[in-house]
Structure formats: structure tokens, C-alpha cells
Design an enzyme around this catalytic site. Structure first.
Site, PDB file in Angstrom:
ATOM      1  N   GLY A   1     -24.778  -0.523   6.532  1.00  0.00           N
ATOM      2  CA  GLY A   1     -24.098  -1.780   6.290  1.00  0.00           C
ATOM      3  C   GLY A   1     -23.003  -1.599   5.237  1.00  0.00           C
ATOM      4  O   GLY A   1     -22.876  -0.547   4.626  1.00  0.00           O
TER       5      GLY A   1
ATOM      6  N   GLU B   1      -8.933  -1.041   2.092  1.00  0.00           N
ATOM      7  CA  GLU B   1      -8.306  -0.770   3.387  1.00  0.00           C
ATOM      8  C   GLU B   1      -9.107   0.230   4.217  1.00  0.00           C
ATOM      9  O   GLU B   1      -9.183   0.111   5.434  1.00  0.00           O
ATOM     10  CB  GLU B   1      -6.867  -0.279   3.214  1.00  0.00           C
ATOM     11  CG  GLU B   1      -6.180  -0.036   4.557  1.00  0.00           C
ATOM     12  CD  GLU B   1      -4.671  -0.116   4.501  1.00  0.00           C
ATOM     13  OE1 GLU B   1      -4.034   0.257   5.493  1.00  0.00           O
ATOM     14  OE2 GLU B   1      -4.131  -0.556   3.469  1.00  0.00           O
TER      15      GLU B   1
ATOM     16  N   GLN C   1       0.836  -1.198   0.000  1.00  0.00           N
ATOM     17  CA  GLN C   1       0.000   0.000   0.000  1.00  0.00           C
ATOM     18  C   GLN C   1       0.872   1.250   0.000  1.00  0.00           C
ATOM     19  O   GLN C   1       1.654   1.473   0.926  1.00  0.00           O
ATOM     20  CB  GLN C   1      -0.889  -0.011   1.253  1.00  0.00           C
ATOM     21  CG  GLN C   1      -1.609   1.287   1.562  1.00  0.00           C
ATOM     22  CD  GLN C   1      -2.645   1.642   0.526  1.00  0.00           C
ATOM     23  OE1 GLN C   1      -2.381   2.454  -0.350  1.00  0.00           O
ATOM     24  NE2 GLN C   1      -3.819   1.021   0.630  1.00  0.00           N
TER      25      GLN C   1
ATOM     26  N   GLU D   1      -3.728   1.501  -8.783  1.00  0.00           N
ATOM     27  CA  GLU D   1      -5.030   2.072  -8.442  1.00  0.00           C
ATOM     28  C   GLU D   1      -4.886   3.305  -7.562  1.00  0.00           C
ATOM     29  O   GLU D   1      -5.633   4.267  -7.692  1.00  0.00           O
ATOM     30  CB  GLU D   1      -5.903   1.019  -7.743  1.00  0.00           C
ATOM     31  CG  GLU D   1      -6.339  -0.115  -8.641  1.00  0.00           C
ATOM     32  CD  GLU D   1      -7.210   0.335  -9.803  1.00  0.00           C
ATOM     33  OE1 GLU D   1      -7.888   1.378  -9.670  1.00  0.00           O
ATOM     34  OE2 GLU D   1      -7.208  -0.335 -10.842  1.00  0.00           O
ATOM     35  N   ASN D   2      -3.926   3.286  -6.665  1.00  0.00           N
ATOM     36  CA  ASN D   2      -3.722   4.468  -5.812  1.00  0.00           C
ATOM     37  C   ASN D   2      -3.159   5.640  -6.601  1.00  0.00           C
ATOM     38  O   ASN D   2      -3.440   6.798  -6.292  1.00  0.00           O
ATOM     39  CB  ASN D   2      -2.800   4.122  -4.638  1.00  0.00           C
ATOM     40  CG  ASN D   2      -3.585   3.600  -3.450  1.00  0.00           C
ATOM     41  OD1 ASN D   2      -4.187   4.358  -2.706  1.00  0.00           O
ATOM     42  ND2 ASN D   2      -3.611   2.291  -3.287  1.00  0.00           N
TER      43      ASN D   2
END
Length: 288
Positions: A67, A88, A46, A121-122
């Protein structure tokens, strides 16, 4: 919508979803199972090291009320534990809610696939700090054994952009941390790169923070320090009012010294215009 970044890094075709807090990946229908929250480890690849705690709390409140709409994605490790691949922020939110179990999909992925998905993706998000972005580039270069130019082509960026970000990783850890905590900007950091003395970098960093210096003030401070560090060269005596033979002799000596210097020998010279004569002091090191 097929994500081109996943395809060009050989990660397969995955589709985007409307869940903005996830990595925007939609996986093929797999079985959703309940996994103990305390058996899940964060993604070791990450790139994000700073999480907004207020936003995590807001997400936790949303999950508590409505939910968790989309399960997290994990992979199984050898010791019976799991590692996050995606989600995360949701995982952190359910920890705040003190849930025992969380809905998850287990995917079989290699280290390279897991790392690439987390990094790529980050990189598509705006919230990453410049240091987190630079670290992500560095990891992608290592994982895929790419050159900066090749990585830039795959990400659709200029090679100079990649190089400039990576250059920030040469700064001291304290300066990188100051960027992460937003005490200084990327432009402050770029100015500090010019300071080769690591101790001096910290001194300037402290002044930037203590006196809230803007980028221009920081650049002026660094320029001033450079001027103080650079010794002023003594002016060569001007050969005015002397006869032609003396001028020829002086210029011949200077040219000879320049020829010696061109061979790589670090010759130190000093010229003085004394009352009755010109004086040359020449120092030639014994070792080249």
C-alpha cells in the site's frame, strides 16, 4: 529537523521524514482525501525530466504489496484539477497500477512556493543530471529575482559552481539532451562550450558519440580544429645585412601602423622581402 533551504527561501519550516522516494517533507496533519488519478497534473516546475522507469516499476510493486504509506501532496487548480507538489514518483507508480484514486493532501500554495519547493528539494538529491540542476538554478534565479552570488550564498555553494552549471544551458538543445541521456559527460560539455560555432558543436558531438571519445580526446580534437581555423601569420622580414637608415625606416613604418591600429582602425598590413626592395601593402577600411 528544520530544513534551512526552505527557511532562507521563505517557504516556512517543514520537517523531514524517512520516505526517501518523496520530497522528504512532513506536513502538518491535514485531511487525507481520495483524488482521481487522472485529475492530477505533474508539477510544472519539476526540474527532473528523466525518470528511471525500472525504479518506478519497483516502487509500483512495493505499493501494490504494502500500500502507499505516505499520501502525495497537491494543490487545487481553478478548473477542478490538481497539480502535484510532492510525490511524482508515487503518482507515476499508481498510474502503472491503474488505480482510479490516490490518497492525497491538498495544500494551498502559490506558484512561487510550489516552484521553490520542487526545485530546492530536487537540488538536494544526487540523481539530478547536470542539465536538470542548471535549469533548476535558472528557475530559482528568475523566481526570486536573485543574482548568481546571492543564490550561491543561499544554497551554500560557490558562485563559480552556479555560473559553470548555468553556462551549460548556452549549448545547443541537442547537446543538452545528450547530457540528459548520459551519452556524454559534463566534462565533455564543458569542452564543447569553447566551440563558438553551433554547427561545429554538433559535428564534434557526433564524433564523441560515434567514436566514444573520452574528455582528453575531445579536448585534443577541439584544439586541432582551432589550429586549423586560425590563419598562420606571415613572418616579418628580418632586417639583417641592411644599413642603419633602412632599419630605422622599416621600424618607423611599423610603429606608425601600430599607432593607427591602437585607435581602433582595423589596419591590414603585409610585408614582403623582395630581391631589390622591401614592400609594404597597407589596407585601411573606409568605415571604422
Amino acid at each position: 529537523m528544520v530544513r534551512p533551504l526552505n527557511r532562507i527561501f521563505g517557504l516556512g519550516d517543514k520537517e523531514a521524514t524517512d520516505d526517501t522516494e518523496s520530497i522528504e517533507e512532513s506536513y502538518h496533519p491535514d485531511e487525507v482525501i481520495q483524488i482521481p488519478v487522472d485529475k492530477i497534473d505533474p508539477n510544472r516546475y519539476q526540474p527532473r525530466s528523466v525518470f528511471n522507469e525500472e525504479k518506478i516499476k519497483e516502487l509500483a510493486q512495493t505499493i501494490h504489496t504494502h500500500g502507499m504509506i505516505q499520501p502525495i501532496v497537491v494543490r487545487e487548480l481553478d478548473d477542478g484539477r490538481y497539480e502535484l507538489i510532492a510525490g511524482e514518483r508515487r503518482w507515476r507508480a499508481v498510474q502503472l497500477l491503474e488505480w482510479e484514486n490516490v490518497s492525497a493532501i491538498v495544500r494551498g500554495m502559490s506558484d512561487t512556493e510550489t516552484a521553490s519547493i520542487a526545485l530546492i528539494e530536487n537540488l538536494q538529491r544526487e540523481e539530478l543530471t547536470v542539465i536538470e540542476e542548471a535549469r533548476a538554478y535558472a528557475q530559482l534565479l528568475e523566481i526570486h529575482s536573485l543574482t548568481q552570488e546571492a543564490l550561491a550564498q543561499r544554497l551554500g555553494k560557490n558562485q563559480s559552481t552556479i555560473a559553470n552549471k548555468l553556462r551549460l544551458l548556452k549549448l545547443r538543445e541537442e547537446i543538452q539532451q545528450a547530457i540528459l541521456s548520459k551519452e556524454i559527460t559534463e566534462r565533455h560539455a564543458r569542452a564543447l562550450i569553447k566551440v563558438k560555432d553551433k554547427t561545429k558543436q554538433l559535428e564534434i558531438l557526433k564524433k564523441i558519440i560515434d567514436y566514444d571519445l573520452n574528455v582528453k580526446q575531445t579536448e585534443d580534437l577541439i584544439a586541432k580544429l582551432d589550429e586549423e581555423k586560425t590563419p598562420k601569420k606571415k613572418k616579418k622580414p628580418k632586417l639583417k645585412g641592411v644599413n642603419k637608415d633602412v632599419r630605422i625606416a622599416m621600424n618607423t613604418i611599423r610603429q606608425s601602423l601600430n599607432m593607427v591600429s591602437d585607435t581602433g582602425i582595423n589596419v591590414e598590413t603585409d610585408e614582403e622581402d623582395l630581391e631589390d626592395y622591401y614592400q609594404f601593402t597597407i589596407k585601411i577600411p573606409k568605415k571604422k
